[in-house]
Design a protein around this motif. Structure first.
Motif, PDB file in Angstrom:
ATOM      1  N   SER A 157     -43.749   5.534   6.621  1.00 46.48           N
ATOM      2  CA  SER A 157     -44.828   4.892   8.021  1.00 46.48           C
ATOM      3  C   SER A 157     -46.392   5.696   7.909  1.00 46.48           C
ATOM      4  CB  SER A 157     -44.475   6.427   8.577  1.00 46.48           C
ATOM      5  OG  SER A 157     -44.705   7.200   9.246  1.00 46.48           O
TER       6      SER A 157
ATOM      7  N   GLY B  49     -42.731  14.987  16.593  1.00 47.46           N
ATOM      8  CA  GLY B  49     -40.874  14.716  16.199  1.00 47.46           C
ATOM      9  C   GLY B  49     -39.843  14.049  16.759  1.00 47.46           C
ATOM     10  N   ASP B  50     -38.179  14.686  16.183  1.00 49.63           N
ATOM     11  CA  ASP B  50     -36.961  13.924  17.049  1.00 49.63           C
ATOM     12  C   ASP B  50     -37.215  11.975  16.518  1.00 49.63           C
ATOM     13  OD1 ASP B  50     -36.077  15.984  16.264  1.00 49.63           O
ATOM     14  OD2 ASP B  50     -35.252  16.428  17.972  1.00 49.63           O
TER      15      ASP B  50
ATOM     16  N   LEU C 167     -34.697  10.150   4.753  1.00 50.60           N
ATOM     17  CA  LEU C 167     -35.842  10.919   5.683  1.00 50.60           C
ATOM     18  C   LEU C 167     -37.129  10.501   4.536  1.00 50.60           C
ATOM     19  CD1 LEU C 167     -37.795  11.840   8.028  1.00 50.60           C
ATOM     20  CD2 LEU C 167     -36.532  14.009   6.841  1.00 50.60           C
TER      21      LEU C 167
ATOM     22  N   LEU D 100     -35.983   9.543  14.558  1.00 50.32           N
ATOM     23  CA  LEU D 100     -35.601   9.222  13.909  1.00 50.32           C
ATOM     24  C   LEU D 100     -34.304   8.894  14.173  1.00 50.32           C
ATOM     25  CD1 LEU D 100     -35.945   7.367  10.881  1.00 50.32           C
ATOM     26  CD2 LEU D 100     -35.431   9.643   9.391  1.00 50.32           C
TER      27      LEU D 100
ATOM     28  N   GLU E 192     -34.651  14.490  12.453  1.00 48.61           N
ATOM     29  CA  GLU E 192     -34.547  13.807  11.194  1.00 48.61           C
ATOM     30  C   GLU E 192     -33.744  13.980  10.399  1.00 48.61           C
ATOM     31  OE1 GLU E 192     -37.283  12.476  13.507  1.00 48.61           O
ATOM     32  OE2 GLU E 192     -38.781  14.026  13.514  1.00 48.61           O
TER      33      GLU E 192
ATOM     34  N   THR F 156     -38.919   2.674  12.114  1.00 51.79           N
ATOM     35  CA  THR F 156     -40.107   2.927  11.407  1.00 51.79           C
ATOM     36  C   THR F 156     -41.402   2.315  11.786  1.00 51.79           C
ATOM     37  OG1 THR F 156     -40.236   3.434   8.467  1.00 51.79           O
ATOM     38  CG2 THR F 156     -39.291   4.877   9.574  1.00 51.79           C
TER      39      THR F 156
ATOM     40  N   THR G 238     -42.125  23.532  12.643  1.00 54.23           N
ATOM     41  CA  THR G 238     -40.459  22.692  12.768  1.00 54.23           C
ATOM     42  C   THR G 238     -39.561  23.961  13.519  1.00 54.23           C
ATOM     43  OG1 THR G 238     -41.080  20.978  11.443  1.00 54.23           O
ATOM     44  CG2 THR G 238     -38.691  21.472  12.543  1.00 54.23           C
TER      45      THR G 238
ATOM     46  N   LEU H 108     -42.385  16.824  11.745  1.00 53.28           N
ATOM     47  CA  LEU H 108     -40.737  16.630  11.316  1.00 53.28           C
ATOM     48  C   LEU H 108     -39.993  17.713  12.618  1.00 53.28           C
ATOM     49  CD1 LEU H 108     -40.494  16.943   8.002  1.00 53.28           C
ATOM     50  CD2 LEU H 108     -41.104  15.344   8.833  1.00 53.28           C
TER      51      LEU H 108
END
Length: 349
Positions: free
Chosen positions: A112, A55-56, A105, A58, A97, A80, A150, A93
């Motif tokens: 993706s 995650g993180d 998102l 984006l 995001e 992506t 998350t 996530l």
């Protein structure tokens, strides 16, 4: 048999090894380095491999901001598709995001190629907000279950105009239900948690500054039996250890390292496998060569962002200096006017 689990976390859209302060920078991080580190580890593996992004990815870099806010169409595909060159098995996530809203998102997830797993971010009906709660993968006859969780920090975006219908359950409460459910169905059970540790890993002492509910990893391993490996993130720490007998990684941020957990598996009499041991380490990516697929896919975008950041913000006539910060808070100065007017899109001062 050995199962290898490779992971990145908190890459924040840093594809090239640069913070875009100086042109031509070659700094010790970047997805383009981490991707090559992953590819090398895959080639050197003697058994099945699972790849996870924790995650993180984006938001957080100038390149990610450019794609979301400046690039024509504000389409996340430009970013992506770069991550797609790694072909992760699953992605979790992260709280960032949601920086550009749930619609952005959703477009990123649709573009993706990895399966999004998300068990504790829910819609108002109690279903996963995006993706699925877990994924079961079979590799070389080994059934591998992966749960995605998350951090609570995601709720800071709730009720913003572009983030809606996000409901949160604690990672520990969800894992305490899902782990016993999945355990009989799989040989290996992995949790990928975009969150960190609220206690000192050696002493178990609660760290007041980290006990905000954002980080539940210590409690997760302490209270939920049946987990074979834990991937963590969010805190940008470099961690490779065993806690309560479970291998744990957290690979820093910006692609500076790749988490690697190796689990030793032994076949059982009923055509299943059991975990008999495991090790955790970080693969340093800081000096890794560039991944050729990502270089091809991202070079034009990197050049565009670099040129965009080099464009002048405004034309200044005169002097913007001032002697006392206290006075500038009370009396109008050229410097504060420059900041305020240009933050509103004005191109002159």
């Amino acid at each position: 048999m050995k199962l290898t689990i490779l992971s990145t976390s908190d890459t924040h859209g840093f594809v090239f090894p640069t913070n875009y302060v100086e042109k031509g920078a070659d700094m010790p991080f970047g997805l383009i380095r981490a991707a090559n580190t992953i590819a090398e580890a895959q080639r050197n593996s003697t058994g099945p491999v699972v790849t996870i992004d924790d995650g993180d990815f984006l938001a957080g870099s100038p390149l990610a901001y450019y794609v979301a806010r400046v690039h024509p169409g504000n389409d996340p595909f430009a970013l992506t598709n770069i991550y797609n060159q790694i072909h992760y098995d699953v992605g979790v996530l992260g709280n960032h995001e949601f920086d550009y809203g749930t619609n952005y998102l959703e477009h990123a997830i649709n573009a993706s190629d990895r399966t999004i797993i998300n068990a504790n971010l829910l819609d108002r009906a109690g279903r996963p907000l995006m993706g699925q709660r877990y994924r079961i993968i079979e590799r070389d006859g080994v059934r591998i279950g992966i749960i995605g969780l998350t951090t609570k920090a995601v709720v800071q975006w709730k009720n913003r105009a572009d983030v809606h219908d996000v409901h949160y359950r604690s990672a520990v409460s969800v894992a305490s239900e899902l782990v016993p459910f999945l355990r009989p169905l799989v040989d290996v059970l992995i949790i990928s948690y975009h969150g960190g540790f609220e206690r000192d890993l050696e002493t178990g002492k609660l760290l007041t500054s980290l006990s905000t509910g954002e980080n539940e990893a210590y409690q997760l391993l302490q209270e939920v039996p049946g987990i074979d490996a834990l991937i963590t993130g969010h805190q940008h720490r470099r961690i490779a250890t065993r806690l309560f007998g479970v291998p744990v990684t957290q690979p820093g941020y910006r692609g500076e390292a790749v988490g690697k957990i190796t689990l030793d598996l032994e076949p059982t009499s009923n055509q299943r496998y059991t975990v008999i041991g495991g090790q955790a380490e970080l693969l340093d990516a800081s000096q890794s060569t560039y991944d050729p697929a990502i270089l091809t896919q991202s070079k034009a975008l990197d050049t565009t962002v670099d040129n965009w950041l080099s464009e002048p913000l405004a034309t200044i006539t005169g002097d913007m200096t001032f002697d006392r910060a206290e006075d500038a808070r009370i009396t109008e100065t050229a410097y504060t006017e420059f900041i305020q007017k240009n933050s509103d899109g004005n191109n002159g001062c």
